[in-house]
Design an enzyme around this catalytic site. Sequence first.
Site, PDB file in Angstrom:
ATOM      1  N   HIS A  49     -26.989 -34.717 -63.113  1.00 46.83           N
ATOM      2  CA  HIS A  49     -26.780 -34.431 -64.349  1.00 46.83           C
ATOM      3  C   HIS A  49     -27.733 -35.215 -65.184  1.00 46.83           C
ATOM      4  CE1 HIS A  49     -22.605 -34.824 -62.561  1.00 46.83           C
ATOM      5  NE2 HIS A  49     -22.670 -33.551 -63.317  1.00 46.83           N
ATOM      6  N   GLY A 176     -27.317 -26.745 -64.023  1.00 50.76           N
ATOM      7  CA  GLY A 176     -28.096 -26.845 -62.927  1.00 50.76           C
ATOM      8  C   GLY A 176     -28.234 -25.632 -61.899  1.00 50.76           C
TER       9      GLY A 176
END
Length: 335
Positions: A49, A176
């Site tokens: 993150h 991601g």
Amino acid sequence: MPSNNSKLPPSKIPVFTTVKSYREWRKQAFQAGKSVGFVPTMGALHNGHLSLVRRSLAENDLTVVSIFVNPAQFAPHEDLATYPRTLPRDLELLEAEATTVNSDVRAASAVFLPTVSEMYPSGIVQNVAEQKGTFVEVKGYGHQMEGASRPTFFRGVATVVTKLFNAIQPDNAYFGQKDIQQALLLKRLSRDLLMPHPESENVHIIPTSRDPADGLALSSRNTYLSQDGRRVAPTLYQALRAAESAWKSGFSKSKCIEAAQAVVDSRIAQAQSRGLDVKMKLDYIEMNDADTFDVLDPEVRKEDRDLVILSGALYVDKTRLIDNILLGNTEKVLS
């Protein structure tokens, strides 16, 4: 105005719990001509993150991080109730992140922390058949790959991200590669719905963050793993790497999948021979077209395709791990 909810942990970063309060902040950013980057999360933050946050800090004047565990993307039998929630630590990690751009020190500018009722004004239940209200579906792109194992997952993802994009109104958004189907689906969603915030080309997909020692893809669900489970967790990535090596050597898709399966079988046997208290079960390993997500023909080889998604899911005890490797021209999707 940021939330003054006394139940929230202290934070140096403004925390907004309602769309209305956040939009007042966003209005000021519009008026000041500031660009806004957005990193949507479900909390339990890790370095994966944070790598997205760093990218946003480098490319935008302001960065917003959302933390929301979305019930619409969990099936009734999945881990909504037990999904890790670590808000105090999440805020500490965000406070510690800073990037210097042309002598300007940038840190996270705001956290959007909505309640379930704020995000789903008509209410929400996990059983899709009983849901009422407005939902979003990207037709034809959510039943393959992860969607084959989790048939309602992408409906929930598309719905909540549409809401988040509408609320945050970012110039750029960051996802991601570990959730590659999700990220590509959201780029398509932004394009198909003609979204101005963000436009499709500004939905960025960032390479997967991995443990430097064994390559395990970082995930909030890794915290579920036992000590023995963590030892065998890299099995999926090792299997995908075997398939990747076979693909680059010119073997057909079917032979690549066989190579991956052989690695999984070998690691299961090794775990048993070493007396590890862990069970592994392969959910799937597959190769799909990067545009349509359609399953590739068994005899396809690398010269037949410009870009392929090699992906898989593996159960380690009750924890379901996912991972993928992009084969070919990765510049088409990673940015």
